[in-house]
Each structure stands twice: as C-alpha cells, then as structure tokens.
Design a protein around this motif. Structure first.
Motif, PDB file in Angstrom:
ATOM      1  N   PRO A  50       1.107  -1.091   0.032  1.00 39.62           N
ATOM      2  CA  PRO A  50       0.016   0.116   0.121  1.00 39.62           C
ATOM      3  C   PRO A  50       0.705   1.483   0.071  1.00 39.62           C
ATOM      4  CG  PRO A  50      -1.283  -1.609   1.632  1.00 39.62           C
ATOM      5  CD  PRO A  50       0.445  -2.189   0.854  1.00 39.62           C
ATOM      6  N   GLY A  51       1.911   1.321   1.033  1.00 40.03           N
ATOM      7  CA  GLY A  51       2.703   2.386   1.288  1.00 40.03           C
ATOM      8  C   GLY A  51       3.725   2.507  -0.463  1.00 40.03           C
ATOM      9  N   LEU A  52       3.739   1.890  -0.835  1.00 39.28           N
ATOM     10  CA  LEU A  52       4.730   1.574  -1.955  1.00 39.28           C
ATOM     11  C   LEU A  52       4.053   2.029  -2.669  1.00 39.28           C
ATOM     12  CD1 LEU A  52       6.888  -1.656  -1.420  1.00 39.28           C
ATOM     13  CD2 LEU A  52       7.958   0.893  -1.846  1.00 39.28           C
ATOM     14  N   ILE A  53       3.432   1.822  -3.388  1.00 41.59           N
ATOM     15  CA  ILE A  53       2.077   1.583  -4.508  1.00 41.59           C
ATOM     16  C   ILE A  53       0.895   2.736  -4.620  1.00 41.59           C
ATOM     17  CG2 ILE A  53      -0.265   1.617  -5.828  1.00 41.59           C
ATOM     18  CD1 ILE A  53       0.570  -2.310  -4.559  1.00 41.59           C
ATOM     19  N   VAL A  54       1.081   3.752  -3.394  1.00 43.51           N
ATOM     20  CA  VAL A  54       0.464   4.924  -2.872  1.00 43.51           C
ATOM     21  C   VAL A  54       1.271   6.118  -3.377  1.00 43.51           C
ATOM     22  CG1 VAL A  54       0.327   5.212  -0.394  1.00 43.51           C
ATOM     23  CG2 VAL A  54      -1.174   6.060  -2.282  1.00 43.51           C
ATOM     24  N   TRP A 237      -6.502  12.315  -3.914  1.00 47.41           N
ATOM     25  CA  TRP A 237      -6.430  10.728  -4.345  1.00 47.41           C
ATOM     26  C   TRP A 237      -5.780   9.613  -3.429  1.00 47.41           C
ATOM     27  CZ3 TRP A 237      -3.406   7.548  -5.391  1.00 47.41           C
ATOM     28  CH2 TRP A 237      -1.633   8.047  -6.563  1.00 47.41           C
ATOM     29  N   GLN A 238      -4.587  10.461  -2.385  1.00 47.69           N
ATOM     30  CA  GLN A 238      -4.106   9.319  -2.276  1.00 47.69           C
ATOM     31  C   GLN A 238      -4.660   8.849  -1.150  1.00 47.69           C
ATOM     32  OE1 GLN A 238      -0.147  12.463  -2.138  1.00 47.69           O
ATOM     33  NE2 GLN A 238       1.485  10.818  -2.180  1.00 47.69           N
ATOM     34  N   LEU A 239      -4.736  10.236  -0.210  1.00 45.19           N
ATOM     35  CA  LEU A 239      -5.445   9.736   1.049  1.00 45.19           C
ATOM     36  C   LEU A 239      -6.999   8.870   0.607  1.00 45.19           C
ATOM     37  CD1 LEU A 239      -6.445  13.686   1.978  1.00 45.19           C
ATOM     38  CD2 LEU A 239      -3.770  12.025   2.643  1.00 45.19           C
ATOM     39  N   PHE A 240      -7.544   8.723  -0.256  1.00 51.54           N
ATOM     40  CA  PHE A 240      -9.153   7.987  -0.926  1.00 51.54           C
ATOM     41  C   PHE A 240      -8.385   6.539  -0.745  1.00 51.54           C
ATOM     42  CE2 PHE A 240     -10.433  12.292  -0.287  1.00 51.54           C
ATOM     43  CZ  PHE A 240     -12.068  11.942  -0.312  1.00 51.54           C
ATOM     44  N   PHE A 241      -6.688   6.386  -1.722  1.00 49.75           N
ATOM     45  CA  PHE A 241      -6.494   4.896  -2.223  1.00 49.75           C
ATOM     46  C   PHE A 241      -5.668   4.414  -0.870  1.00 49.75           C
ATOM     47  CE2 PHE A 241      -2.749   2.671  -3.742  1.00 49.75           C
ATOM     48  CZ  PHE A 241      -3.630   1.744  -4.536  1.00 49.75           C
ATOM     49  N   GLN A 242      -5.182   4.883  -0.481  1.00 47.82           N
ATOM     50  CA  GLN A 242      -4.392   4.113   0.811  1.00 47.82           C
ATOM     51  C   GLN A 242      -4.365   3.776   2.016  1.00 47.82           C
ATOM     52  OE1 GLN A 242      -1.270   5.455   2.788  1.00 47.82           O
ATOM     53  NE2 GLN A 242      -0.220   4.185   3.785  1.00 47.82           N
ATOM     54  N   GLN A 243      -6.032   3.888   2.166  1.00 48.22           N
ATOM     55  CA  GLN A 243      -6.977   3.628   2.317  1.00 48.22           C
ATOM     56  C   GLN A 243      -7.759   2.836   2.389  1.00 48.22           C
ATOM     57  OE1 GLN A 243      -8.657   7.092   5.382  1.00 48.22           O
ATOM     58  NE2 GLN A 243     -10.662   5.436   6.163  1.00 48.22           N
ATOM     59  N   SER A 244      -8.341   2.627   1.415  1.00 45.16           N
ATOM     60  CA  SER A 244      -9.077   1.503   0.507  1.00 45.16           C
ATOM     61  C   SER A 244      -8.409   0.585   0.321  1.00 45.16           C
ATOM     62  CB  SER A 244     -10.038   2.458   0.053  1.00 45.16           C
ATOM     63  OG  SER A 244     -10.805   3.447   0.039  1.00 45.16           O
ATOM     64  N   TYR A 245      -7.027   0.621   0.228  1.00 45.42           N
ATOM     65  CA  TYR A 245      -6.442  -0.412  -0.429  1.00 45.42           C
ATOM     66  C   TYR A 245      -5.621  -1.067   0.599  1.00 45.42           C
ATOM     67  CZ  TYR A 245      -2.577  -2.842  -3.121  1.00 45.42           C
ATOM     68  OH  TYR A 245      -2.359  -4.548  -3.432  1.00 45.42           O
ATOM     69  N   ALA A 330      -3.576   3.413  -9.489  1.00 48.94           N
ATOM     70  CA  ALA A 330      -4.287   3.619  -8.577  1.00 48.94           C
ATOM     71  C   ALA A 330      -5.309   4.968  -8.367  1.00 48.94           C
ATOM     72  CB  ALA A 330      -2.743   4.697  -8.042  1.00 48.94           C
ATOM     73  N   VAL A 331      -5.012   5.666  -9.539  1.00 58.04           N
ATOM     74  CA  VAL A 331      -6.934   7.236  -8.727  1.00 58.04           C
ATOM     75  C   VAL A 331      -7.788   6.039  -9.764  1.00 58.04           C
ATOM     76  CG1 VAL A 331      -7.076   9.468  -9.853  1.00 58.04           C
ATOM     77  CG2 VAL A 331      -4.673   8.624  -9.858  1.00 58.04           C
ATOM     78  N   SER A 332      -7.422   5.963 -10.384  1.00 58.70           N
ATOM     79  CA  SER A 332      -8.484   4.707 -11.040  1.00 58.70           C
ATOM     80  C   SER A 332      -9.601   4.332  -9.767  1.00 58.70           C
ATOM     81  CB  SER A 332      -8.623   4.299 -12.116  1.00 58.70           C
ATOM     82  OG  SER A 332      -8.702   4.716 -13.181  1.00 58.70           O
TER      83      SER A 332
END
Length: 546
Positions: A50-54, A237-245, A330-332
């Motif tokens: 998660p951290g690496l990808i975001v 978008w990073q906030l939303f992505f990492q939390q959900s991923y 990631a953004v999608s």
C-alpha cells in the motif's frame, strides 16, 4: 470470522480474511508475536504494498511534467520544496493508514457518516472531478512516451487502456499487487539516467537543503509551479486510495508498524525519483536554447536523446509510460473504492468482475473515458497536466482538515487517536498549505509582488500557525486534566494488546459527531476560500492560453 470481526464496521465481507500480499501470506488466525529479525522481515514482506504503490503512483505523468518543468525552467533552485514535503507526505499518509487499519471503512464513507451528506457529497465530487482529470493526464504521459518510442498514438493509448483494465480485473488481489510492484521497481529507471547525465551533486544537495527563490521568471508563474509541485507530490486521491487499498489487503491494527515502514520506503522512492528528474533535467538543458522553455515530458525525452544519446531518452520514455500506468491504476481504483464505499456496493479486488459489477464498471469506465479524451485532436495536453496538479495543491488543505478531524474522533479511532505532537505538526502543515494557496492568489492578483513579500508571508504565517496550534493543544490538554482524563498520547502506550485488537464499531453504533461552532465556522471559511483560490487558478490557466 471472529467475534471481534463481527463487531467491526467492515463494509465488504471480502475485506476480512488472510493477507495475501505480493511477497507473502499472513493467515487470518495468525496472532502470534514476531520474534527475531527473520520473522519480522517475512511479515514486512507480506505487508509491503500500500505505501509503495500510493507513493510511487504519485510520481506519475503529472509529476514527470511538473518536476521536468521545474528543472528545465529554473534549474535545481526548487529542489528544497521536495525536502519540505517529506513530513507532509508522512503525516498525511500515516493518519490515513491508521484510519484504514482501525476502521475498516473507506475515507469517503467516513466523511459522509461523520460530517453529513453535504460535506460527504462535496468531498466525493471534488475527488471524482479531480481524479477524472488526473487520469486524462496519465494517458497524456502514455501518449508522449509512446510517441518517442515510435508507437502510433491510437495504438499505444488503446493497448495501455486495455492493459490497465485487465490488470485489475482478474479477481486476484495478489496478482494485481505483484504487477503493481513490478511497476514500482520500474520507477528506478530514473536512477541510471541521473548517473548518465551526472549533474553536480554538490549543487543538488545544496538546493535540496536550502530554500530559495529562482532568479528571473514571473512571480505568479513560479508560485503556480511551486503549488503544482505540492499538488503532484501530495495529491488528495492518495488519502482515499491508501485507506481503501489497505482495507482491501485486510491489514489490521497489529500490523500498523509494518505499514509505517512500507510508507517510509515509498516516500524514499518518491523523493529519489523527484530529485533525479529535477536534477538531470536542469543539467540537460542549462546553457541550451530550450532552458526556460518547457513544453512537455516528451520534449524532455527528445532533449535527453539530443544531448546525451538515445539510451537515456528511451529510459525516460519507458519510465514515463511505467509511471503513467501505475498512476492511472491507482487513481482509478481510488475513485472506484470511494464510490463503492459511499454507495454500499461490493468493492474489492478479491472479487471477480461478475461479483462486483459496479466497482469494476466505475474503474474501467474512467479508463475508457480518459483514453478517449486524449485521442481527441486539439486538446491542450501540457496546459491541462499542469492545471490538474495546481488544482490538487489548492484542494489539498480541505482534505487534510477532514483527515485531522477524523483522527481526533475518539469514537472512530479509540486508542489510536492522534497524539498531541501529531496534532501540532498537522496543524502547521494545514497552515502552510493554506498559506501557499494564499500566496498563489496574491501572485495572480499582484503579479509584481516581490520575493521578500512572499518570504515574509511564509515566515509570518508559519509562526502564527505554530502559535495557534500550540495554544489550541495546550487548552485541550488542560480540559482533559480538569476532566480527570488520561491524555490520549499517554493512554496509547498503556495496553498494546488492547490497541492491536481495537476496531471501530459498526457505523450505526457510533454516536453522532457534534462539531463545535468554531469548527463549523472554520470549515465554512476554508471551503469558501478554496472556491476563490480555485477560481484564481482557473483564471491564471485561461490567461496562459490567450
């Protein structure tokens, strides 16, 4: 499923079970303590992702354009902005990973439930519109990279779109993460380019550590670019992505320390890539006619080939395509996760497309729409890319405010609420982000404002923000002591087992969040100002087109 899991707020049953990461597996019933470095290392490998990808996903097409513009137009004089953004990256994303691991509920749904439909809709609309534009910039990057490699635009964009859709549509979380980590490794292609170009590293280190304003150039343009760097390095978008991923990966509170290490690795890769791009782009063009005349990332690849040979130009084009693909994915996904969370749809990469039709339809629909827009003739691609990053920088303060309020919500995070140090640091960060927006607005309205005035605003505003943050936290601590409560930053250290097992109760069991009139007023003022700031950015972009 354990009794504890039955009492949590996890919205999708696919979000509970074994952690099946790209580099290892942790069984759902594995609660044993990790003793010895090998056991801890294997656990870290399973958690990595998660951290690496975001983080690497944020060094996307927009980042390539923004960093390259900074290097080509102003040399290495803006490298210091990256050093200042390191604590911002960590503080924001650390709060997000805690929210994900503890609550099991995505960021958009938490805002909707805790702040009401108006604020939830406002944030969701912000996210959807900005993400849609951001995905367009990813396909711009793919198009530019393919063009350098000699691949026809329609073929390159079409194949990339199909590739991106298929990568997330297998119903196998581990397969998606393994593919994503291969793309993360691809970001390291920027390092050999740095070695080939070999800019003066002493100057690079100096400009990275010591803030300065570049000599020459219009102030409004410089400030627009600085806020663009903020927007591309710390995007909403990073906030939303990492939390959900992180929720989709089934990470729970007991693995938060490992996820923090994952985040630091991602931040290191982001900073290395950003510094490399600004440094070698500055070196390539300084002393040549192209210096100060940035066009787009494709022109940077051509410049590398022209002055340093075909190999570094090819590596840059491949790295640009790689970054654009992981960014688009990631953004999608952040958009599909958020809408799935808010609309109570099945939303997990563990599910096959037939079992989560709405989730995959949103993911693929955004990809198809963005690819189609890029293929339309006459679209001002370079201007659109920079405008998106600037808008992200302007919108970020409001996202950080909601994040800070959620991380101080005792009903949501229990023993994991922010400590006093985190609150002070977060308040300073919000103040600085708002200050940058204020300076942007002032630079547009007063284009002849001096660099000394900017420095005074930054220093004075930062001091005022620090004083306010300290006063507010001291008063809060005094209220806790008067009520006989143990300060939460100390309570968190009392019972490690309790912290590791605590999860947020179901949403319908949470008491309503009561915002003080002061908080309501500040939130309204912030939103009102952001509307004005966004208007100024749009005005500046339109003026640049004329």
């Amino acid at each position: 499923m354990s009794k504890q899991d039955n009492r949590t707020a996890v919205l999708d049953s696919a979000h509970i079970g074994d952690i099946r990461g790209a580099l290892g597996t942790i069984r759902h019933n594995d609660t044993a303590a990790r003793h010895g470095w090998m056991a801890k290392f294997k656990t870290l490998l399973a958690i990595l992702g998660p951290g690496l990808i975001v983080m690497v996903g944020d060094n996307d097409a927009g980042a390539f354009s923004t960093y390259a513009q900074a290097g080509q137009n102003y040399g290495t004089s803006l490298l210091w902005t990256l050093a200042l953004l390191i604590p911002v990256l960590y503080v924001n994303q650390e709060m997000v990973l805690r929210l994900g691991a503890v609550t099991g509920v995505g960021h958009a749904r938490l805002i909707l439930e805790r702040f009401g439909k108006f604020w939830g809709a406002f944030s969701a609309i912000d996210l959807f519109l900005l993400n849609a534009l951001t995905i367009v910039t990813e396909f711009i990057g793919i198009s530019l990279g393919m063009d350098f490699l000699g691949v026809p635009k329609i073929i390159g964009v079409g194949l990339a779109a199909v590739f991106i859709m298929l990568s997330a549509s297998t119903g196998d979380f581990r397969r998606f993460e393994r593919f994503s980590l291969i793309l993360v490794a691809g970001s390291l292609l920027l390092v050999p380019i740095l070695v080939m170009v070999h800019p003066p590293m002493t100057q690079v280190a100096h400009d990275f550590l010591l803030p300065q304003m570049p000599a020459g150039g219009k102030l409004a343009d410089v400030m627009l670019l600085i806020i663009g760097i903020v927007g591309t390095t710390v995007a909403p978008w990073q906030l939303f992505f990492q939390q959900s991923y992180l929720i989709d990966k089934r990470i729970t509170p007991r693995f938060i320390s490992y996820e923090r290490a994952d985040l630091w690795l991602g931040i290191a890769l982001v900073v290395i890539g950003a510094v490399a791009m600004i440094a070698f782009t500055a070196q390539v063009f300084i002393g040549h006619p192209e210096f100060g005349n940035f066009q787009d990332a494709g022109a940077v690849a051509n410049g590398l080939a022209k002055y340093y040979g075909r190999l570094p130009g090819t590596l840059f084009a491949v790295a640009l395509i790689d970054a654009s693909i992981i960014g688009a994915m990631a953004v999608s996904l952040s958009t599909a996760y958020a809408l799935g969370d808010v609309l109570s749809l099945k939303h997990s990469l563990h599910r096959k497309p037939g079992d989560a039709k709405g989730f995959y339809a949103m993911y693929c629909g955004l990809i198809v729409l963005a690819a189609a827009l890029v293929l339309i003739p006459g679209v001002p691609l370079g201007l659109l890319t920079n405008a998106v990053q600037t808008l992200a920088g302007v919108l970020l303060p409001s996202a950080t405010v909601f994040l800070l309020l959620l991380c101080n919500d005792k009903d949501v995070l229990g023993p994991w609420v922010n400590g006093r140090f985190f609150n002070v640091l977060s308040a300073i960060i919000v103040a600085v982000l708002v200050l940058l927006s204020i300076i942007l607005t002032a630079a547009v309205v007063f284009p002849d404002m001096s660099g000394e005035s900017i420095s005074n605003i930054l220093i004075g505003g930062s001091v005022i923000g620090l004083i306010i943050a300290i006063v507010v936290n001291v008063l809060h601590a005094r209220e806790e002591m008067e009520k006989g409560q143990v300060p939460h930053h100390k309570a968190r250290k009392m019972d490690l087992h309790h912290m590791h097992s605590w999860r947020m109760p179901p949403l319908d069991q949470l008491p309503p969040l009561v915002l003080s009139q002061r908080n309501k007023l500040w939130m309204a003022v912030l939103r009102g100002y952001l509307v004005v700031a966004m208007g100024m950015v749009i005005y500046k972009v339109v003026a640049s087109m004329l």
